[in-house]
Write a protein that holds these residues in place. Structure first.
Motif, PDB file in Angstrom:
ATOM      1  N   MET A  14      39.667  41.514  37.878  1.00 39.81           N
ATOM      2  CA  MET A  14      38.433  42.193  38.263  1.00 39.81           C
ATOM      3  C   MET A  14      38.004  43.242  37.247  1.00 39.81           C
ATOM      4  O   MET A  14      36.823  43.581  37.162  1.00 39.81           O
ATOM      5  N   ILE A  15      38.963  43.768  36.480  1.00 40.37           N
ATOM      6  CA  ILE A  15      38.643  44.900  35.611  1.00 40.37           C
ATOM      7  C   ILE A  15      37.427  44.660  34.703  1.00 40.37           C
ATOM      8  O   ILE A  15      36.499  45.469  34.685  1.00 40.37           O
ATOM      9  N   PRO A  16      37.369  43.531  33.982  1.00 39.36           N
ATOM     10  CA  PRO A  16      36.198  43.344  33.111  1.00 39.36           C
ATOM     11  C   PRO A  16      34.886  43.335  33.886  1.00 39.36           C
ATOM     12  O   PRO A  16      33.879  43.889  33.433  1.00 39.36           O
ATOM     13  N   LEU A  17      34.927  42.696  35.081  1.00 42.75           N
ATOM     14  CA  LEU A  17      33.710  42.629  35.877  1.00 42.75           C
ATOM     15  C   LEU A  17      33.288  44.020  36.326  1.00 42.75           C
ATOM     16  O   LEU A  17      32.119  44.400  36.249  1.00 42.75           O
ATOM     17  N   VAL A  18      34.275  44.790  36.791  1.00 42.38           N
ATOM     18  CA  VAL A  18      33.987  46.144  37.252  1.00 42.38           C
ATOM     19  C   VAL A  18      33.442  46.964  36.075  1.00 42.38           C
ATOM     20  O   VAL A  18      32.492  47.727  36.210  1.00 42.38           O
ATOM     21  N   TRP A  19      34.041  46.786  34.924  1.00 43.63           N
ATOM     22  CA  TRP A  19      33.626  47.531  33.729  1.00 43.63           C
ATOM     23  C   TRP A  19      32.162  47.242  33.394  1.00 43.63           C
ATOM     24  O   TRP A  19      31.357  48.137  33.153  1.00 43.63           O
ATOM     25  N   ILE A  20      31.821  45.941  33.439  1.00 42.22           N
ATOM     26  CA  ILE A  20      30.435  45.534  33.170  1.00 42.22           C
ATOM     27  C   ILE A  20      29.502  46.184  34.186  1.00 42.22           C
ATOM     28  O   ILE A  20      28.454  46.750  33.843  1.00 42.22           O
ATOM     29  N   PHE A  21      29.920  46.088  35.451  1.00 39.42           N
ATOM     30  CA  PHE A  21      29.098  46.624  36.524  1.00 39.42           C
ATOM     31  C   PHE A  21      28.852  48.119  36.319  1.00 39.42           C
ATOM     32  O   PHE A  21      27.727  48.601  36.426  1.00 39.42           O
ATOM     33  N   LEU A  22      29.920  48.839  35.972  1.00 40.38           N
ATOM     34  CA  LEU A  22      29.795  50.288  35.779  1.00 40.38           C
ATOM     35  C   LEU A  22      28.948  50.612  34.548  1.00 40.38           C
ATOM     36  O   LEU A  22      28.106  51.509  34.574  1.00 40.38           O
ATOM     37  N   THR A  23      29.186  49.863  33.495  1.00 43.68           N
ATOM     38  CA  THR A  23      28.441  50.134  32.255  1.00 43.68           C
ATOM     39  C   THR A  23      26.936  50.043  32.485  1.00 43.68           C
ATOM     40  O   THR A  23      26.150  50.756  31.861  1.00 43.68           O
ATOM     41  N   GLY A  24      26.547  49.167  33.395  1.00 43.58           N
ATOM     42  CA  GLY A  24      25.134  49.009  33.716  1.00 43.58           C
ATOM     43  C   GLY A  24      24.496  50.298  34.209  1.00 43.58           C
ATOM     44  O   GLY A  24      23.287  50.468  34.125  1.00 43.58           O
TER      45      GLY A  24
END
Ligand SMILES: Nc1ncnc2c1ncn2[C@@H]1O[C@H](COP(=O)(O)OP(=O)(O)O)[C@@H](O)[C@H]1O
Ligand SMILES: [Mg+2]
Lengths: 365, 318
Positions: free
Chosen positions: B34-44
């Protein structure tokens, strides 16, 4: 309802002939059984009548119309499959109504017909259930419901009781026959179970290796088997065979086996070759101390009202159906006597029966 | 010799400890994935400076700048001009002004996203429809050379599709299919149809022939029987196949880069080249990626019930 006539029907799959020259007529209102061992071509024959398989030769008539190459959907026949083929995505009511829904029939009429079929089969209370949870017997009835709801010209059934357990099968036999009589239907019923065929059929066609070996009422087939195959396939235990060599001619009234003279029904034809077989049903075998045909008791099977006694003779085992009071001891030497008027004589080479007084007055076909 | 308490072992029920270990492993795996997905989501939701700060920031002040930038194009203006403008009309306007810019118009993200939707769903529909008919034919009829044909169909999948990218590029240029939706739909359909035929043939083989035969004896034509009896029973297989096809068409990048540049460009080649002030606009890229994940997520959730049953291939019988 209508007559079904099959003329010289053939079906080959590549080089393999599954059905060879089947010829029979199912009269209007008749309960007709195709009986034979697994793989003999019963299903293939039935599927050709239904239009699910195209024959490679011969013709099929439904009533006055030739339907040999007509599509299944145009034949107005109902087919009950071995595993019922109930549609899992529809409930019982929708399954039964399915055949009516492709005709432009008013909804109210469909409803009425479905409910009537359900009443006849006593499944009214499960009409709105899904088919997935049904017991074997109920599935069977739903499949029958789908068949009768359309009031087709004929019913074709491919081992419809094969998936049921033994006890329920006996019960359904009676129900099926009663249903047939009530609807005045014409039914072609495929089975490999001789008891089913014997108990239900008006007429039986015994098939073997794609060939109809004999056509007749259950009684004819049992009493006057046309071939060694039929004699062996029907009856439990089956007919006893005693091989012997003799030049038999029309008019002969006895055969000689091991010096014992055995009376037979008077022959009406002359054997083509000397290798013959005497056929006798177990219930026509008696123990007789004076008989010159000797053997010793090999085993007994107690069946309640009768017992099956196996006697080892110089010509193999002979089974006798005797009253259960008769006392026999294992290894005891015994003499065997046969009921003369019930014996069949076969040509061992072709397996066909020799015509004799036994067949006098018998109708064929 | 141990004479302690004997605990009964169950063959079907794992011990509590085994369960705990399994649960921990699964949780750890899920977390890592999940980490990469969460990272993308947060970066947005980060501001451009936050998105590239080092060390990376886990705690930050969320802003909609990424999403605003994703959907708009902006131009830098002189402070004198800015002063003459009426007050900002929207949040995005306000954010742009704080950076001395004004919104010049909508960006290309929305039309690219629509292209993706049209191309992916249309090609999935075509591949599954063709695949269903072909699979039914292979399953039910004696097709001459059926095995060879099936192998041929599968063989189109044996090399990476991109290996034929250049010939396809030339072919498409000649045919006028470059940078058209139709061209992309045809391309993705032809790549997916082999997968669809093979998957669906398995599912349709599992549907007993007796169902259609019963319908045909009961007066239905073959096509009608197919529609009424075979299709409803094949929904599981069709749903599973559709998801696989859709995922491919939705995510496809290489052909899209090569064959589309404007009119018919899909989202995957567009998202990574969203440029902001002084280079890549990472919050906008992350926002575009997040939104890009949604349709496939929705589709999968929608068909989840079918998919789960579909994965236990062969569960259709009886
Ligand atoms: N579609 C087919 N292709 C090839 N052989 C078949 C096909 N259908 C049946 N057969 C063969 O024809 C023979 C008769 O089959 P069938 O009519 O189903 O027998 P039965 O119903 O009497 O058990 C069998 O040997 C079977 O293997
Ligand atoms: Mg069969």
């Amino acid at each position: 309802m209508a007559e079904i006539r099959v003329e010289n029907l053939e079906k080959s799959f590549g080089s393999f002939a599954a059905v060879r020259g089947a010829d029979f007529t199912v009269r209007d209102g008749e309960f007709f059984c195709l009986l034979g061992p697994s793989g003999c071509g019963k299903t293939t024959t039935l599927r050709m009548i239904a239009g699910l398989e195209l024959p490679t030769g011969g013709r099929i008539f439904l009533g006055a119309d030739e339907v040999t190459t007509q599509r299944a959907s145009q034949r107005d026949i109902a087919f009950v499959f071995q595993l019922f083929a109930l549609y899992p995505h529809m409930n019982v009511r929708a399954n039964i109504a399915f055949p009516l829904r492709c005709q432009s029939m008013p909804r109210a009429e469909i409803r009425r017909r479905v409910e009537e079929a359900a009443r006849i089969l006593r499944i009214s209370e499960i009409l709105d259930k899904p088919v997935s949870g049904l017991s074997g017997g109920d599935r069977q009835r739903v499949a029958l419901g789908r068949a009768i709801v359309r009031q087709p010209t004929a019913f074709l059934m491919d081992e419809p009781l094969g998936a049921l357990d033994a006890e329920f099968r006996r019960l359904m036999c009676g129900e099926l026959r009663a249903l047939h009589d009530r609807l005045e239907a014409t039914t072609v019923y495929v089975t490999h179970d001789q008891l089913e065929a014997m108990s239900m059929a008006d007429k039986i066609a015994v098939m073997n290796n794609g060939v109809v070996e004999q056509l007749g009422s259950p009684r004819e087939i049992y009493d006057r088997p046309a071939s060694m195959f039929v004699a062996d396939f029907i009856g439990s235990p089956p007919m006893n065979f005693v091989d012997f060599d003799a030049r038999l001619a029309s008019g002969d009234r006895a055969v000689r086996i091991d010096g014992a003279e055995i009376a037979i029904p008077e022959l009406r034809e002359t054997a083509r070759q000397p290798r013959c077989t005497l056929g006798v049903r177990p219930e026509h075998v008696r123990l007789s101390d004076t008989s010159p045909l000797r053997g010793s008791v090999y085993g007994t099977e107690y069946l309640g009202t009768t017992q099956i006694v196996t006697v080892a003779t110089g010509h193999g085992f002979v089974k006798a159906r005797l009253p259960s009071e008769t006392s026999v001891r294992l290894g005891e030497p015994v003499g065997l006597a046969f009921r003369p008027e019930k014996l069949s004589i076969f040509d061992r080479q072709s397996g066909r029966v020799l015509r004799s007084a036994l067949h006098d007055g018998a109708t064929h076909g | 010799m141990s004479t302690g308490i004997v605990t009964a072992h169950s063959v079907v029920e794992p011990s509590p400890r085994a369960k705990a270990v399994a649960a921990t492993l699964v949780a750890a795996y899920a977390l890592i994935s999940m980490i990469p997905l969460v990272w993308i989501f947060l970066t947005g939701f980060k501001s451009p400076p936050d998105s590239i700060s080092y060390p990376p920031k886990a705690i930050f002040e969320p802003t909609l700048e990424g999403y605003c930038n994703l959907f708009t194009t902006r131009s830098r203006q002189s402070p004198e001009y800015m002063a003459t403008l009426p007050p900002p009309a929207s949040t995005c306007d306000e954010i742009a002004r704080s950076r001395n810019m004004v919104i010049a118009g909508p960006s290309n993200y929305a039309p690219r996203f629509v292209n993706s939707l049209i191309i992916a769903f249309a090609s999935t529909f075509c591949a599954v429809a063709l695949g269903t008919f072909a699979a039914y034919g292979f399953s039910r009829f004696k097709v001459p050379l059926a095995d060879d044909l099936l192998f041929f169909i599968l063989s189109t999948r044996m090399m990476p599709p991109i290996a034929v990218a250049i010939p396809i590029y030339l072919m498409y240029r000649e045919l006028g299919l470059s940078d058209t939706r139709l061209g992309m739909i045809l391309l993705y359909t032809s790549v997916n149809v082999s997968l669809a035929v093979w998957l669906l043939k398995g599912f349709i083989d599992e549907i007993p022939r007796e169902y259609e035969e019963a319908a045909m004896v009961d007066g239905y034509s073959r096509l009608h029987a197919f529609w009424k009896v075979v299709l409803p029973q094949a929904t599981t297989g069709i749903a599973a196949t559709a998801i696989f096809c859709l995922i491919f068409a939705w995510n496809e990048y290489a052909f899209a880069v090569l064959l589309t540049s404007g009119e018919a460009q899909t989202a995957p080649p567009f998202i990574p080249i969203i440029i902001g002030e002084g280079g890549q606009d990472w919050p906008a890229v992350a926002a575009g990626t997040t939104l890009f994940l949604l349709p496939i997520l929705a589709f999968t959730v929608l068909l989840r019930r079918h998919l789960l049953r579909g994965i236990t291939f062969g569960a259709v019988r009886k």
